[in-house]
Design a protein around this motif. Sequence first.
Motif, PDB file in Angstrom:
ATOM      1  N   LEU A   1      63.582   8.917  44.907  1.00  0.00           N
ATOM      2  CA  LEU A   1      63.152   8.393  46.206  1.00  0.00           C
ATOM      3  C   LEU A   1      63.334   6.551  45.902  1.00  0.00           C
ATOM      4  N   LEU A   2      64.438   6.116  46.616  1.00  0.00           N
ATOM      5  CA  LEU A   2      64.768   4.720  46.123  1.00  0.00           C
ATOM      6  C   LEU A   2      64.536   3.847  47.408  1.00  0.00           C
ATOM      7  N   GLU A   3      64.402   2.399  46.981  1.00  0.00           N
ATOM      8  CA  GLU A   3      64.594   1.354  47.857  1.00  0.00           C
ATOM      9  C   GLU A   3      65.922   1.293  48.783  1.00  0.00           C
TER      10      GLU A   3
ATOM     11  N   ASP B   1      50.050   4.614  60.213  1.00  0.00           N
ATOM     12  CA  ASP B   1      48.989   4.927  60.908  1.00  0.00           C
ATOM     13  C   ASP B   1      48.166   3.332  61.042  1.00  0.00           C
ATOM     14  N   ARG B   2      48.503   2.582  60.142  1.00  0.00           N
ATOM     15  CA  ARG B   2      48.056   1.182  60.090  1.00  0.00           C
ATOM     16  C   ARG B   2      49.045   0.085  59.378  1.00  0.00           C
ATOM     17  N   PRO B   3      48.841  -1.162  59.526  1.00  0.00           N
ATOM     18  CA  PRO B   3      49.476  -2.062  58.671  1.00  0.00           C
ATOM     19  C   PRO B   3      49.529  -1.709  57.277  1.00  0.00           C
ATOM     20  N   ALA B   4      50.832  -1.712  56.752  1.00  0.00           N
ATOM     21  CA  ALA B   4      51.004  -1.497  55.299  1.00  0.00           C
ATOM     22  C   ALA B   4      51.906  -2.563  54.526  1.00  0.00           C
ATOM     23  N   PRO B   5      51.635  -3.682  54.551  1.00  0.00           N
ATOM     24  CA  PRO B   5      52.477  -4.889  54.195  1.00  0.00           C
ATOM     25  C   PRO B   5      53.231  -4.422  53.016  1.00  0.00           C
ATOM     26  N   ALA B   6      52.799  -3.584  52.042  1.00  0.00           N
ATOM     27  CA  ALA B   6      53.548  -3.629  50.676  1.00  0.00           C
ATOM     28  C   ALA B   6      54.256  -2.283  50.644  1.00  0.00           C
ATOM     29  N   ALA B   7      54.218  -1.380  51.570  1.00  0.00           N
ATOM     30  CA  ALA B   7      54.935  -0.163  51.689  1.00  0.00           C
ATOM     31  C   ALA B   7      56.092  -0.373  52.384  1.00  0.00           C
ATOM     32  N   PRO B   8      57.397   0.199  52.056  1.00  0.00           N
ATOM     33  CA  PRO B   8      58.491   0.116  52.728  1.00  0.00           C
ATOM     34  C   PRO B   8      58.732   0.872  53.929  1.00  0.00           C
ATOM     35  N   ALA B   9      59.444   0.168  54.769  1.00  0.00           N
ATOM     36  CA  ALA B   9      59.611   0.875  56.140  1.00  0.00           C
ATOM     37  C   ALA B   9      60.751   1.707  56.315  1.00  0.00           C
ATOM     38  N   THR B  10      61.595   1.762  55.227  1.00  0.00           N
ATOM     39  CA  THR B  10      62.698   2.728  55.126  1.00  0.00           C
ATOM     40  C   THR B  10      62.925   2.895  53.826  1.00  0.00           C
ATOM     41  N   VAL B  11      63.331   4.162  53.194  1.00  0.00           N
ATOM     42  CA  VAL B  11      63.566   4.678  51.974  1.00  0.00           C
ATOM     43  C   VAL B  11      64.918   5.448  52.035  1.00  0.00           C
ATOM     44  N   VAL B  12      65.353   5.568  50.724  1.00  0.00           N
ATOM     45  CA  VAL B  12      66.807   6.431  50.569  1.00  0.00           C
ATOM     46  C   VAL B  12      66.276   7.351  49.471  1.00  0.00           C
ATOM     47  N   GLY B  13      66.564   8.940  50.039  1.00  0.00           N
ATOM     48  CA  GLY B  13      66.293  10.004  49.172  1.00  0.00           C
ATOM     49  C   GLY B  13      67.756  10.548  48.885  1.00  0.00           C
ATOM     50  N   LYS B  14      67.674  10.799  47.495  1.00  0.00           N
ATOM     51  CA  LYS B  14      68.930  11.569  46.980  1.00  0.00           C
ATOM     52  C   LYS B  14      68.290  12.908  46.530  1.00  0.00           C
TER      53      LYS B  14
ATOM     54  N   ARG C   1      70.628  -5.202  38.483  1.00  0.00           N
ATOM     55  CA  ARG C   1      69.818  -5.226  39.492  1.00  0.00           C
ATOM     56  C   ARG C   1      70.237  -3.728  39.986  1.00  0.00           C
ATOM     57  N   VAL C   2      69.099  -2.963  40.168  1.00  0.00           N
ATOM     58  CA  VAL C   2      69.072  -1.420  40.877  1.00  0.00           C
ATOM     59  C   VAL C   2      68.024  -1.294  42.022  1.00  0.00           C
ATOM     60  N   PRO C   3      68.166  -0.523  42.763  1.00  0.00           N
ATOM     61  CA  PRO C   3      66.994  -0.183  43.839  1.00  0.00           C
ATOM     62  C   PRO C   3      65.735   0.097  43.163  1.00  0.00           C
ATOM     63  N   VAL C   4      64.555  -0.317  43.752  1.00  0.00           N
ATOM     64  CA  VAL C   4      63.395   0.058  43.259  1.00  0.00           C
ATOM     65  C   VAL C   4      63.319   1.665  43.486  1.00  0.00           C
ATOM     66  N   CYS C   5      62.743   2.309  42.342  1.00  0.00           N
ATOM     67  CA  CYS C   5      62.622   3.664  42.498  1.00  0.00           C
ATOM     68  C   CYS C   5      61.228   4.031  42.448  1.00  0.00           C
ATOM     69  N   TYR C   6      60.786   4.659  43.469  1.00  0.00           N
ATOM     70  CA  TYR C   6      59.661   5.185  44.079  1.00  0.00           C
ATOM     71  C   TYR C   6      59.126   6.546  43.369  1.00  0.00           C
ATOM     72  N   LEU C   7      60.232   7.325  42.939  1.00  0.00           N
ATOM     73  CA  LEU C   7      60.027   8.786  42.531  1.00  0.00           C
ATOM     74  C   LEU C   7      61.461   9.207  41.763  1.00  0.00           C
TER      75      LEU C   7
ATOM     76  N   LEU D   1      54.224   7.564  47.584  1.00  0.00           N
ATOM     77  CA  LEU D   1      54.210   5.915  47.663  1.00  0.00           C
ATOM     78  C   LEU D   1      52.663   5.519  47.256  1.00  0.00           C
ATOM     79  N   ARG D   2      51.843   6.446  47.316  1.00  0.00           N
ATOM     80  CA  ARG D   2      50.564   5.649  46.681  1.00  0.00           C
ATOM     81  C   ARG D   2      50.542   5.890  45.166  1.00  0.00           C
ATOM     82  N   TYR D   3      51.358   7.033  44.642  1.00  0.00           N
ATOM     83  CA  TYR D   3      51.712   7.268  43.210  1.00  0.00           C
ATOM     84  C   TYR D   3      52.445   5.907  42.744  1.00  0.00           C
ATOM     85  N   ALA D   4      53.325   5.534  43.610  1.00  0.00           N
ATOM     86  CA  ALA D   4      54.236   4.560  43.135  1.00  0.00           C
ATOM     87  C   ALA D   4      53.434   2.954  43.082  1.00  0.00           C
ATOM     88  N   GLY D   5      52.174   3.011  43.646  1.00  0.00           N
ATOM     89  CA  GLY D   5      51.487   1.739  43.735  1.00  0.00           C
ATOM     90  C   GLY D   5      51.807   0.770  44.811  1.00  0.00           C
ATOM     91  N   VAL D   6      52.615   1.405  45.950  1.00  0.00           N
ATOM     92  CA  VAL D   6      53.082   0.446  46.996  1.00  0.00           C
ATOM     93  C   VAL D   6      52.298   0.802  48.199  1.00  0.00           C
TER      94      VAL D   6
END
Length: 308
Positions: free
Chosen positions: A113-115, A46-59, A94-100, A11-16
């Motif tokens: 790793l998708l939205e 471990d702390r608030p991360a407003p730009a980070a997703p609370a859930t993701v989907v992995g394939k 429109r497709v899910p955001v792709c983090y990896l 998620l850091r590499y994805a910039g979120v």
Amino acid sequence: MTDGRWFTEVLRYAGVLDDAVVTQIERQQIGTGQMGQNIAFSLTYDRPAPAAPATVVGKFPSPEPQSRAAAKTFRTYEREVGFYQEIAGTVDIRVPVCYLADIDLDTGDFVLLLEDLRPAVQGDQLTGCSLDEAMLAMDELAGLHAPRWGDPTLANIEWLGQYDDVEPNEVIRSVYQGLWPRFVAQYGSSLTSGALALGEAFGASMNDWRRSWTPPFCVAHGDYRLDNMMFGTEQGGYPLATVDWQIVGHGPGIMDAAYFIGNGLRVPDRRAHEMDLLKRYHDALSARGVEGYEWSQCLADYKRATLA
């Protein structure tokens, strides 16, 4: 892989994700997993991360050796990863955001790793969709096709399925002809003699039919149907997002339109609004800058593509 440290790095590499760290993960299997595994991950930081997703989907790859072998043979994992790496950002569907998106071509291991699109809900192939949902699907389809309509560079993308590839086309023809007798035995009594004769002749001449198509081609989904669509609900979600890009290819866009119109709506709705939907698609292509594709040609192509 898929521990807290891994998610943090991805998620850091994805910039979120900035300074926060993933400290807890909950997993839930979703979907049927015919060609792979889909897992929803709930993440705690471990702390608030407003730009980070609370859930993701992995394939991930299927645990079944036969499914993995088939996916490697037909390059389905490679195509979906390639779509998110190279194509998704160049089209306007429109497709899910792709983090990896990553794959090991030697082993066939991959990860997407998708939205998480929920609370959107999956379309239902058996019950069909409303006319409004079908119109939305035509708008989205034009967003896929128009941006790279007639783009010659698509033919140079080695992993992208090419419409004139001989080997996969021969496999499709062989499978069709192998299944046809069983189809006739089960459903033949519900069809007219003309329909049965057409189905028989189509199997024998399928390769000629495929060779009859000529450019301009575009990016085609290849399996544009309700089960691969997520519709927004009153609780939220995008109006429509399209998933499952495992057989994405380079070919006639009208195939996607005909495939959806033919099996996405209830029969009475399709009969009443078939031309309205096709016109919606054609108008959307024109609005997005596609030139030289006249309505008469679109209609003629559609009639041929209904055999798909």
